[in-house]
Design a protein around this motif. Structure first.
Motif, PDB file in Angstrom:
ATOM      1  N   CYS A  30       0.821  -1.217   0.000  1.00 45.32           N
ATOM      2  CA  CYS A  30       0.000   0.000   0.000  1.00 45.32           C
ATOM      3  C   CYS A  30       0.852   1.262   0.000  1.00 45.32           C
ATOM      4  O   CYS A  30       0.464   2.295   0.557  1.00 45.32           O
ATOM      5  CB  CYS A  30      -0.965   0.024   1.187  1.00 45.32           C
ATOM      6  SG  CYS A  30      -2.052  -1.411   1.252  1.00 45.32           S
ATOM      7  N   HIS A  55     -12.557  -3.458  -7.612  1.00 47.73           N
ATOM      8  CA  HIS A  55     -12.706  -2.673  -8.836  1.00 47.73           C
ATOM      9  C   HIS A  55     -13.848  -3.186  -9.711  1.00 47.73           C
ATOM     10  O   HIS A  55     -14.277  -2.489 -10.618  1.00 47.73           O
ATOM     11  CB  HIS A  55     -11.406  -2.706  -9.633  1.00 47.73           C
ATOM     12  CG  HIS A  55     -10.258  -2.056  -8.928  1.00 47.73           C
ATOM     13  ND1 HIS A  55     -10.407  -0.974  -8.096  1.00 47.73           N
ATOM     14  CD2 HIS A  55      -8.932  -2.361  -8.916  1.00 47.73           C
ATOM     15  CE1 HIS A  55      -9.217  -0.627  -7.607  1.00 47.73           C
ATOM     16  NE2 HIS A  55      -8.308  -1.457  -8.082  1.00 47.73           N
ATOM     17  N   SER A  99     -14.868   2.511  -4.910  1.00 45.80           N
ATOM     18  CA  SER A  99     -14.188   1.303  -5.387  1.00 45.80           C
ATOM     19  C   SER A  99     -13.104   1.599  -6.408  1.00 45.80           C
ATOM     20  O   SER A  99     -12.185   0.788  -6.569  1.00 45.80           O
ATOM     21  CB  SER A  99     -15.195   0.336  -6.013  1.00 45.80           C
ATOM     22  OG  SER A  99     -15.856   0.938  -7.115  1.00 45.80           O
ATOM     23  N   THR A 128      -8.292  -6.375  -3.844  1.00 51.53           N
ATOM     24  CA  THR A 128      -8.276  -5.038  -4.457  1.00 51.53           C
ATOM     25  C   THR A 128      -8.830  -5.091  -5.870  1.00 51.53           C
ATOM     26  O   THR A 128      -9.649  -4.249  -6.269  1.00 51.53           O
ATOM     27  CB  THR A 128      -6.847  -4.494  -4.461  1.00 51.53           C
ATOM     28  OG1 THR A 128      -6.355  -4.423  -3.122  1.00 51.53           O
ATOM     29  CG2 THR A 128      -6.804  -3.113  -5.094  1.00 51.53           C
ATOM     30  N   HIS A 147     -15.347  -4.626   1.692  1.00 54.67           N
ATOM     31  CA  HIS A 147     -14.388  -3.548   1.951  1.00 54.67           C
ATOM     32  C   HIS A 147     -13.642  -3.793   3.259  1.00 54.67           C
ATOM     33  O   HIS A 147     -12.424  -3.571   3.340  1.00 54.67           O
ATOM     34  CB  HIS A 147     -15.097  -2.195   1.984  1.00 54.67           C
ATOM     35  CG  HIS A 147     -15.203  -1.546   0.639  1.00 54.67           C
ATOM     36  ND1 HIS A 147     -14.201  -0.782   0.102  1.00 54.67           N
ATOM     37  CD2 HIS A 147     -16.193  -1.564  -0.288  1.00 54.67           C
ATOM     38  CE1 HIS A 147     -14.566  -0.335  -1.101  1.00 54.67           C
ATOM     39  NE2 HIS A 147     -15.775  -0.804  -1.363  1.00 54.67           N
ATOM     40  N   ASP A 200      -7.269   3.251   2.588  1.00 52.98           N
ATOM     41  CA  ASP A 200      -7.982   2.837   3.791  1.00 52.98           C
ATOM     42  C   ASP A 200      -7.639   3.806   4.906  1.00 52.98           C
ATOM     43  O   ASP A 200      -6.467   4.166   5.104  1.00 52.98           O
ATOM     44  CB  ASP A 200      -7.567   1.426   4.206  1.00 52.98           C
ATOM     45  CG  ASP A 200      -7.989   0.397   3.175  1.00 52.98           C
ATOM     46  OD1 ASP A 200      -9.069   0.565   2.596  1.00 52.98           O
ATOM     47  OD2 ASP A 200      -7.237  -0.574   2.960  1.00 52.98           O
ATOM     48  N   THR A 240      -4.098  -8.327  -2.808  1.00 50.39           N
ATOM     49  CA  THR A 240      -4.130  -7.813  -4.181  1.00 50.39           C
ATOM     50  C   THR A 240      -5.360  -8.309  -4.921  1.00 50.39           C
ATOM     51  O   THR A 240      -6.013  -7.550  -5.652  1.00 50.39           O
ATOM     52  CB  THR A 240      -2.856  -8.234  -4.920  1.00 50.39           C
ATOM     53  OG1 THR A 240      -1.710  -7.811  -4.170  1.00 50.39           O
ATOM     54  CG2 THR A 240      -2.809  -7.609  -6.297  1.00 50.39           C
ATOM     55  N   ARG A 253      -5.143  -6.012   3.753  1.00 50.42           N
ATOM     56  CA  ARG A 253      -4.034  -5.116   3.404  1.00 50.42           C
ATOM     57  C   ARG A 253      -3.279  -4.682   4.649  1.00 50.42           C
ATOM     58  O   ARG A 253      -2.042  -4.610   4.663  1.00 50.42           O
ATOM     59  CB  ARG A 253      -4.572  -3.907   2.640  1.00 50.42           C
ATOM     60  CG  ARG A 253      -5.011  -4.220   1.220  1.00 50.42           C
ATOM     61  CD  ARG A 253      -5.341  -2.946   0.454  1.00 50.42           C
ATOM     62  NE  ARG A 253      -6.570  -2.336   0.913  1.00 50.42           N
ATOM     63  CZ  ARG A 253      -7.761  -2.519   0.352  1.00 50.42           C
ATOM     64  NH1 ARG A 253      -7.881  -3.330  -0.701  1.00 50.42           N
ATOM     65  NH2 ARG A 253      -8.831  -1.928   0.813  1.00 50.42           N
ATOM     66  N   ALA A 278     -11.106  -6.628   2.716  1.00 48.94           N
ATOM     67  CA  ALA A 278      -9.943  -6.182   1.949  1.00 48.94           C
ATOM     68  C   ALA A 278      -9.067  -5.246   2.763  1.00 48.94           C
ATOM     69  O   ALA A 278      -7.824  -5.330   2.723  1.00 48.94           O
ATOM     70  CB  ALA A 278     -10.410  -5.495   0.662  1.00 48.94           C
ATOM     71  N   SER A 279      -9.681  -4.347   3.526  1.00 53.57           N
ATOM     72  CA  SER A 279      -8.907  -3.400   4.325  1.00 53.57           C
ATOM     73  C   SER A 279      -8.086  -4.131   5.385  1.00 53.57           C
ATOM     74  O   SER A 279      -6.906  -3.838   5.583  1.00 53.57           O
ATOM     75  CB  SER A 279      -9.847  -2.395   4.986  1.00 53.57           C
ATOM     76  OG  SER A 279      -9.135  -1.524   5.842  1.00 53.57           O
ATOM     77  N   TRP A 289      -4.763   1.824  -1.952  1.00 51.91           N
ATOM     78  CA  TRP A 289      -5.019   0.605  -2.725  1.00 51.91           C
ATOM     79  C   TRP A 289      -5.543   0.889  -4.133  1.00 51.91           C
ATOM     80  O   TRP A 289      -5.833  -0.043  -4.877  1.00 51.91           O
ATOM     81  CB  TRP A 289      -5.964  -0.323  -1.979  1.00 51.91           C
ATOM     82  CG  TRP A 289      -7.277   0.280  -1.543  1.00 51.91           C
ATOM     83  CD1 TRP A 289      -7.507   0.993  -0.411  1.00 51.91           C
ATOM     84  CD2 TRP A 289      -8.527   0.208  -2.227  1.00 51.91           C
ATOM     85  NE1 TRP A 289      -8.814   1.374  -0.335  1.00 51.91           N
ATOM     86  CE2 TRP A 289      -9.470   0.897  -1.431  1.00 51.91           C
ATOM     87  CE3 TRP A 289      -8.961  -0.355  -3.414  1.00 51.91           C
ATOM     88  CZ2 TRP A 289     -10.802   1.018  -1.797  1.00 51.91           C
ATOM     89  CZ3 TRP A 289     -10.288  -0.259  -3.791  1.00 51.91           C
ATOM     90  CH2 TRP A 289     -11.187   0.430  -2.992  1.00 51.91           C
ATOM     91  N   ASP A 290      -5.635   2.141  -4.504  1.00 48.65           N
ATOM     92  CA  ASP A 290      -5.948   2.486  -5.889  1.00 48.65           C
ATOM     93  C   ASP A 290      -5.437   3.884  -6.138  1.00 48.65           C
ATOM     94  O   ASP A 290      -5.380   4.721  -5.223  1.00 48.65           O
ATOM     95  CB  ASP A 290      -7.445   2.397  -6.163  1.00 48.65           C
ATOM     96  CG  ASP A 290      -7.759   2.430  -7.658  1.00 48.65           C
ATOM     97  OD1 ASP A 290      -6.820   2.173  -8.447  1.00 48.65           O
ATOM     98  OD2 ASP A 290      -8.906   2.708  -8.049  1.00 48.65           O
TER      99      ASP A 290
END
Length: 1657
Positions: free
Chosen positions: A581, A781, A689, A777, A713, A630, A774, A720, A716-717, A616-617
């Motif tokens: 990240c 998307h 997203s 993430t 979410h 995040d 990953t 990471r 994923a958070s 993350w994006d």
């Protein structure tokens, strides 16, 4: 700073081209747009409403395109190619793409692209540089393409050329890139940013980027005039190999676990960082190039207006291209300190460059005059560049963030200067100046960069000193990885030969391309990636440490090993996102878009973010960067850096200034942010997203569905965050300690191995978490159309469970061996590790109570399993119970919950064991301490004692998870649980709280103090045994009686020091297994009750011959018994029956020369290891074959001996010698009948019969081969006696073994296999059971069976009816069953047939091919049929005796006799051994038997064949007349191919053709019955041919038939006809011998005799 706001266009009720506004806004795919620069009335992002959810957004300079759910594409903004302007709130639908489902979109500077689900590319917009390609609507490219047109990507390298399926697109200002489904890159347009090896621009047809061919490209991104590619590294096995070592520079995110092995490379000077290999051709300067204005269409204009072209960039760019920058180790190269000296004046520039080059001792520029000339050129251009600047600047280049002052599209001259000499380049430029292309721009900066670079590299090669265009200090650190970074340099083999497999792409949202969900062979994204860049580098946007252009892709070595998972390209800057990240940025920083104050940055530099923010994006625009991260809560936050909106409100009225008339080189933005700043209005957007940037706009896709969206979410958070924590542990603790030399002395050898194993499994778990984070993430998307069943937690459940189990076991093993205390002490000594650092390593968001130690730190990953199950359960609650999604999510959550419970139990066991060893430390117990061993319970309170224990004895029992240990004083006995059986002793058996323990070599009884203790120990023992055998250890009770385990015997009588691996039954070896003795013996096979029993293979070493003996066959009660094959070390091979380890019964023994003085072969009967009974011995060296009786390995009894010289002996043997009366027949038919003595020596009375009939009667002495001494009377027989010469000579067979007694051993073995003690003595039911067992075992144990053999065995499993009287139908079934049974040796009858054939061929092949053995061979065959039929009758008792009639046909015959009209039509089935069994045996015995017949009839056959050849020379009519055939039988016509032709006197082979061809088939059959059928059909064909010439009621008479049939026999020309006739006569069924068939055979035989006697004159 952007003001907070969320102005949504909900009140807009007008209809837009996108469709009517819907009353209910979608919950997913909500799009928010806002501007980042300029004046705007809008204070925050506006909401764009569509009918469907927005899947993807792509933004250009002044326009944008949207991809909605359903595959529809919408456009908005300044659509210059259509001369229209569409507000973002009402995007217009691309009608040309309706009906084609689009899956990807991409917006360039002024053009667009879309990708269909079939992989087709559609382009539209500005095409002045060929960026839209050569569309399919016309061969001539247009300046603009107003509507989407398909661009076909064709791979011309394959034959035939194939259309490439594209899975992702990326667009710049003047170029386009496509990523194929084979992960190869294709490019078209103009400029060095294409990365193509070409000198022709524009490129209208997509071409493959060859420098990335064979590499797995994951993602592509396009800036204004540069390109980025995320490529998988060549080392694929990421999970098993050690991660790459991170270089120390700036703020390195973390260290790797282990150092990567450095790759030896060629010297850097041999390669140009431009991707062009140096040659000696490049010696000249550069040719001048033309500059042309850029043309663009704007709304309201029909002609293109030119933008001011400026060459100012070339001066500064060239000046910096040759600047050597020096920095201290570990520091980032920063250029702001040198900016002023570079950009002040011409003199300052030259002074700075001169000082820089002179300071470099390795500089290849030794000629100062030449350097002055170069600096004059550079300074001139630099001064020119200064005039174009307006305002303050801190960049090395002065080109605008909006567009390049000089187009980056290299002309023909640029590439020509790289590959050709100067004159050729000038001619090429002159030729290209007349091209009919509406767009022509050139870049002198790129040309000057290439020229200076090549001159410097060439001089460096001549001086044999390494030089580079990059920073010299960083070049030294990265030299080892240059080989993999340079295009065209082989690394680990050819890239094409190492092309990875094609993995499925998954569409990812945000600014990045579709990233395939694939990894290092496990279906997860790979973290071992590289970033490649090429194109213009005037702002350092390529990241190679300089500001030079790159004509072809080059790896950014500064990002190697950083685990980059996403890249983004702005107009003149680049971003990279890592799996930790962290964000790296480089390139132009005029507006602070890089997130730090350095300007510009030519190498990637990490952004400094606030603690707790994990990006993350990301996306990059013209002069800004947008990050999605995040935060403290589950909902993501937005971070922004770069140019911002002015606070001055927009003037009333619409500005009349068009985008093209704006200044291309603006001043530095007055309002911008340098460090990433939080945008407060992002809280109101919901769960974002994806983020997008382009031009001066930003866009965000968000979702409002709280339940499922928040769950994914949150998962994923946390994942990471967890990966960042694991990376910190690796950086702060594991990597420093792993590289310390004091690890092994401090921890000890065993703990060091455990520590290295822990490090390895920690890296594997960390890699898995990074790959999973990953994947999540990428999944975020694509939340507009998610497939929850594709979550890695569900698709890779087994991999997750296995990795966590291994990790927990490794941590527990290290803890049990007291490794963490030693590791903590080592960390304090070596690293200065303090308790506050342990607190930092604790998992965030977890309450820390009490002291935190290393044990708790390493057990922290187990908490993540709770997050998995919690998130899966939460997502499952969003679906209906009956859906597949719910079932998958709920099942996955249950699995992770059960795993967590199991691992927490293992953690507790490890802690208990650690406390146990700490409490009971000492020399006695130290030997029992093993890493994998866990304590279950122990009897220190005397709760368990042996039954026979004394009053004052001391017994201590410790139950581990793998063994039961009995300790008494200072000694202990270990009983491994794999070979331990537990059985409770009931009170009825006299046991009081007793437990019976059984082991392979020991058994004992334990007594518990109370019933509760007994139940406790019994349950603990059963659970431990069940768990060690592979169970869960949760069900108490009696453990498996049968199991598979390994054990090494120590004191067993038979198996001492032997190791056994296989099946057990209650403490004894039982079933299939392998036993290996210490002396080298090995047995693999079946055991029963502790002994070898059944089929097995044994290898026994022979120390004398240094070769092993081997046996394969049957065993019984630990000894060789049954049928088997024994190979001796001396070369002998015995295959036959054994009893008590000795040869007994039927067997074959072959001896090689190395075993004996001569090679030989014996087949016959054995008794207790000696030849006894009938047998055949073939002495291959002497050329003798013995057929007779044996006794105690000596020839004893009646026998026949034949030699290779044609001698035939027949007599009686005693003590291995032929003694007494006997016969001798030589090859010329001379016969001696008399006394023999001393092995072939004639001694005594006898009669010698000569071949001409004369005889000698008297005394004979001597040997036949050396001469005889004769005292005898010579007799000359009369003429009448000569005719009966055969009667006067003695008959052969007087001293032979009767045929019925020869192979009794073979039939005895067959009876034994059927379960009978003797012939016919046994139970029929048991015999059929043995047959079924043999067939079943063969199917289970024989792995090399063919398909046909398997089908035969399968058909034999069905047992036919055998108890009832046999009918005609049953008889046919029996024949079919016997036919199948004889096809496989696994059936007792099939083994019998195969063995009889082997014995028969052994007897009568080779030396045994003596015509005098014919009678013996025929009798032997008939005797075998008789014995065989007795076995068949035993199995099928309903069969009649040999020659009997089936019962149903007999009843039918009796009824038919009552009615005379039906009696003639009645048919009777006569059963005989020849008719039933001869078809099974004779085809296999036919070759040796027919050979004997041919030898017998050799003389008559010679006469017959001579007559055949002579008589067949005559024409048909002449031959018919010669044979006396009446003319009425002569055919007059013959048929040739259906045409009727007359037979003339000269015709040959024209008469009775059908009968002749039928008779010729007699040579293709085997059995007498088949041959007789052929003869019968021949007569029928002959009758059919003469019918037209005779009356209907004509009957044959022999006078008419014999001549006619004689003609047919002559024309048939059958070889060995006499042998055929004799074979039929000897073996034909006696029941048909005197019938019609017998008469036909007699006729054939008469013809054969007549032909021999026929005169040829």
């Amino acid at each position: 700073m952007l003001e907070n706001g969320n102005l949504e266009m909900m009140e807009n009720k007008e209809k837009s081209p996108a469709g009517e506004q819907v009353s209910t806004a979608p919950e997913r795919g909500l799009l928010h747009l806002w501007n980042t620069a300029g004046h705007s009335e809008q204070l925050g992002p506006e909401r764009v409403l569509l009918r469907a959810a927005v899947v993807q957004v792509s933004l250009g300079e002044h326009h944008g395109i949207l991809l909605a759910q359903g595959g529809h594409v919408f456009s908005f903004g300044e659509l210059l190619w259509r001369e229209s302007s569409i507000p973002p709130s009402a995007p217009v639908l691309e009608v040309s793409l309706v009906g084609k489902t689009m899956v990807r979109i991409a917006a360039g500077g002024f053009h667009c692209g879309a990708l269909s689900e079939q992989g087709s590319v559609f382009m539209w917009g500005e095409n002045t540089a060929g960026q839209c390609g050569l569309t399919e609507r016309g061969a001539v490219a247009n300046i603009t393409v107003s509507e989407p047109c398909q661009v076909t990507v064709v791979d011309s390298e394959v034959v035939p050329p194939a259309v490439v399926r594209v899975m992702d697109l990326a667009c710049g200002r003047e170029h386009s890139l496509a990523l194929s489904d084979h992960n190869e890159l294709w490019a078209w347009g103009s400029g060095c940013q294409l990365g193509l090896v070409t000198s022709t621009f524009p490129v209208l047809r997509p071409q493959k980027v060859e420098h990335l061919a064979g590499r797995h490209v994951i993602q592509v991104a396009c800036g204004a005039y540069h390109s980025l590619a995320l490529v998988r590294s060549l080392s694929q096995d990421y999970n098993t190999q050690t991660p790459p070592k991170k270089r120390e520079r700036g703020q390195s995110p973390h260290y790797s676990m282990m150092e990567r092995e450095e790759v030896s490379t060629a010297d850097d000077a041999h390669y140009c960082p431009l991707g062009v290999e140096l040659t000696e051709i490049m010696k000249g300067g550069t040719s001048p190039r033309r500059r042309g204005p850029r043309r663009r269409l704007h709304p309201g204009e029909t002609s293109a207006c030119s933008s001011p072209g400026s060459g100012g960039i070339s001066g500064s760019e060239d000046a910096t291209s040759n600047t050597k920058q020096t920095f201290p180790d570990g520091a980032r190269p920063e250029l702001e300190n040198h900016t002023d000296s570079i950009t002040e004046t011409d003199g300052n520039l030259k002074t700075y460059l001169l000082s820089g080059w002179r300071a470099n001792k390795n500089s290849s520029f030794t000629d100062e005059l030449e350097l002055q000339n170069i600096l004059e050129k550079l300074s001139g251009q630099s001064l020119e560049a200064q005039h174009t600047r307006t305002g303050d600047t801190d960049s090395l280049s002065s080109h605008t963030s909006d567009d390049s002052c000089v187009s980056s599209t290299p002309s023909m001259d640029l590439l020509a200067s790289s590959y050709r000499d100067e004159s050729y380049a000038k001619r090429q430029a002159n030729n290209n100046s007349g091209l009919s292309w509406s767009y022509s721009s050139s870049s002198p900066a790129c040309l000057e960069e290439v020229r200076l670079c090549l001159e410097k590299e060439k001089k460096s090669l001549l001086s044999q000193k390494s030089s580079s265009l990059t920073n010299i200090h960083q070049k030294a650190r990265a030299a080892a990885s240059r080989r993999g970074s340079h295009p065209g340099t082989p690394t680990h083999g050819s890239p094409r030969s190492r092309r990875p497999c094609v993995c499925r792409p998954s569409s990812a949202g945000g600014g990045q391309a579709a990233v395939p969900a694939d990894g290092a062979g496990d279906g997860l994204p790979s973290l071992e990636t590289e970033v490649w860049s090429w194109g213009r580098g005037s702002e350092g946007q390529l990241g190679h440490g300089d500001q030079l252009a790159r004509l072809q892709p080059l790896c950014i070595k500064y990002l190697n090993g950083e685990e980059v998972i996403q890249v983004a390209a702005g107009s003149h800057h680049s971003l990279a996102l890592t799996a930790q990240c962290q964000v790296y940025s480089w390139g132009s920083n005029m507006c602070g878009q890089l997130g730090h104050i350095n300007s510009p940055i030519t190498v990637p530099q990490q952004l400094k973010l606030s603690e707790g923010l994990r990006v993350w994006d990301l996306s990059a625009g013209q002069s800004h960067s947008l990050l999605l991260a995040d935060g403290d809560c589950v909902q993501p936050v937005l971070l922004y850096c770069g140019q911002q909106q002015d606070s001055v409100p927009l003037q009333s009225g619409r500005s009349q200034q068009s985008p093209s008339s704006t200044q291309r080189s603006p001043k530095r933005a007055e309002c911008y942010t340098v460090t990433p700043t939080l945008l407060p209005f992002c809280i109101e957007m919901g769960f974002m997203s994806s983020v997008y940037s382009g031009g001066q706009r930003c866009a965000v896709l968000a979702n409002h569905r709280i339940g499922f969206i928040s769950a994914i979410h949150e998962l994923a958070s946390r994942e990471r965050q967890f990966y960042c924590w694991m990376s910190s542990v690796r950086k702060l603790l594991l990597t420093p300690l792993h590289n310390r030399e004091r690890v092994c002395p401090a921890l000890g050898e065993q703990c060091t191995r455990l520590f290295l194993s822990l490090c390895d499994v920690f890296v594997k778990l960390s890699t898995l978490i990074g790959q999973h984070a990953t994947s999540l993430t990428y999944f975020l998307h694509d939340l507009q159309s998610p497939d929850v069943t594709a979550l890695p937690l569900l698709t890779h459940t087994a991999y997750f469970l296995d990795t966590y189990k291994r990790y927990c076991s490794s941590v527990g093993d290290f803890q049990v061996m007291d490794g963490f205390q030693l590791l903590h002490q080592l960390s304090v000594d070596c690293l200065g590790f303090q308790k506050n650092m342990l607190t930092q390593l604790s998992v965030p968001d977890e309450a820390v109570s009490g002291d935190v130690d290393l044990v708790s730190v390493f057990y922290c990953p187990l908490q993540q399993l709770h997050q998995y199950s919690r998130a899966l359960y939460k997502m499952a609650a969003c679906y209906d119970v009956l859906t597949v999604e719910y079932q998958s999510l709920y099942q996955g959550g249950s699995q992770y919950e059960l795993l967590l419970s199991s691992l927490l139990k293992k953690k507790k066991e490890a802690e208990t064991t650690f406390v146990f060893w700490k409490t009971h430390s000492g020399k006695t117990t130290e030997g029992l301490r093993l890493p994998q061993r866990r304590v279950v319970c122990e009897s220190s309170n005397r709760s368990l004692t042996p039954l026979s224990a004394g009053r004052f004895s001391n017994h201590w029992f410790i139950l581990f998870n793998d063994a039961l240990v009995h300790t008494q004083f200072s000694t202990h006995h270990v009983y491994f649980l794999t070979s331990l059986w537990v059985k409770p002793v009931t009170e009825e058996d006299g046991g009081l709280h007793c437990i019976r323990i059984t082991c392979p070599e020991d058994s004992f009884t334990l007594v518990a103090s109370t019933p509760q203790e007994k139940n406790k120990w019994l349950q603990a023992l059963n659970q431990a045994v069940d768990q060690v055998l592979g169970g869960q250890g949760s069900s108490p009770g009696v453990t498996a009686m049968s199991r598979t385990a390994s054990y090494t015997f120590s004191s067993h009588e038979r198996f001492k020091d032997a190791k056994y691996t296989g099946s057990w039954k209650m403490g004894q070896v039982h079933g299939r297994g392998t036993m290996k003795w210490a002396d080298g013996r090995t047995y693999y096979g079946n055991f029963k009750n502790g002994l070898e029993d059944g089929y097995g293979e044994c290898v026994m070493p022979n120390k004398l011959l240094n070769k092993p003996d081997s046996y394969q066959g049957q065993w019984r009660e630990g000894k060789i018994k049954g049928f088997g094959k024994y190979k001796y070390a001396n070369g002998e091979v015995y295959e036959g029956c054994f009893c008590e380890g000795q040869r007994h019964g039927y067997g074959m023994l072959s001896s090689a020369k190395r075993a004996r003085t001569s090679s030989s072969f014996f087949i016959g009967h054995w008794v207790h290891g000696r030849k006894t009974g009938y047998g055949v011995f073939d002495d291959l060296d002497r050329g003798e074959k013995y057929l007779g009786l044996w006794q105690n390995d000596q020839r004893h009894g009646n026998a026949i001996v034949v030699t290779q010289y044609g001698l035939y002996y027949e007599g009686t043997f005693r003590d291995n010698r032929m003694n007494g009366p006997g016969l001798l027949v030589s090859d010329d038919d001379t016969v001696f009948h008399g006394e023999f003595s001393d092995d072939w020596t004639i001694s005594g009375k006898g009669v010698l019969f000569l071949s001409n009939g004369d005889c000698l009667d008297g005394q004979f002495t001597g040997e036949w081969s050396t001469g005889l001494k004769v005292v005898a009377t010579y007799t000359k027989p009369h003429i009448e006696e000569l005719e009966h010469k055969e009667k006067l000579q003695p008959q052969l067979g007087q001293y032979v073994v009767p045929a019925g007694q020869r192979w009794s051993c073979i039939f005895d073995e067959c009876w034994s296999r059927l379960g009978c003690d003797a012939a016919g003595k046994g139970e029929r039911t048991k015999a059929w059971e043995n047959i079924a067992v043999s067939i079943t075992n063969a199917r289970r144990q024989s792995f090399d069976l063919s398909r046909s053999q398997s089908k035969v065995l399968e058909s034999l499993e069905l047992i036919p009816h055998y108890g009832e009287p046999v009918s005609t139908a049953d008889y046919d079934n029996i024949r079919r069953y016997l036919s199948k049974a004889c096809e496989t040796p696994h059936h007792p009858l099939g083994w019998l047939v195969e063995t009889l054939v082997a014995a028969y061929r052994m007897t009568y092949v080779g030396v045994g091919s003596n015509c005098r053995l014919l009678r013996q061979a025929v009798h032997e065959l008939q005797a075998c049929l008789t014995h065989f039929y007795s076995i068949v009758r035993f199995l099928f008792p309903g069969l009649p005796d040999d020659g009997g009639i089936l019962p149903d046909t007999q009843e039918f015959l009796s009824k038919s006799r009552r009615n005379s009209s039906k009696a003639e039509e009645s048919s009777v089935v006569v059963v005989s051994c020849s008719s039933l069994l001869l078809p099974l045996l004779l085809p296999r015995l036919y070759p040796p038997l027919f050979t004997l017949y041919c030898l017998q009839e050799e003389k008559d056959e010679a006469k017959y064949w001579d007559r055949i050849l002579r008589l067949n020379k005559q024409p048909d009519q002449s031959l018919l007349s010669f044979l006396g055939v009446q003319q009425k039988f002569w055919p007059l016509w013959m048929s040739v191919l259906g045409e009727k032709k007359q037979i003339v006197s000269s015709s040959k082979h024209a008469c009775f053709v059908s009968a002749v061809e039928t008779l010729q088939q007699i040579s293709t059959t085997f059995t007498p019955s088949d041959k007789l059928v052929v003869i019968q059909k021949t007569f029928e064909e002959l009758t059919q041919e003469v019918k037209p010439f005779l009356d209907g009621g004509y009957l044959w008479c022999m006078d008419d038939l014999l001549p006619l049939f004689l003609y047919v026999v002559l024309r048939a020309r059958i070889r060995n006809l006499g042998a055929e006739v004799c074979l039929i006569e000897d073996l034909m069924d006696p029941n048909i011998q005197y019938g019609e068939m017998g008469l036909m055979l007699t006729t054939l035989k008469a013809c054969y005799i007549q032909i021999q006697q026929e005169s040829t004159t």
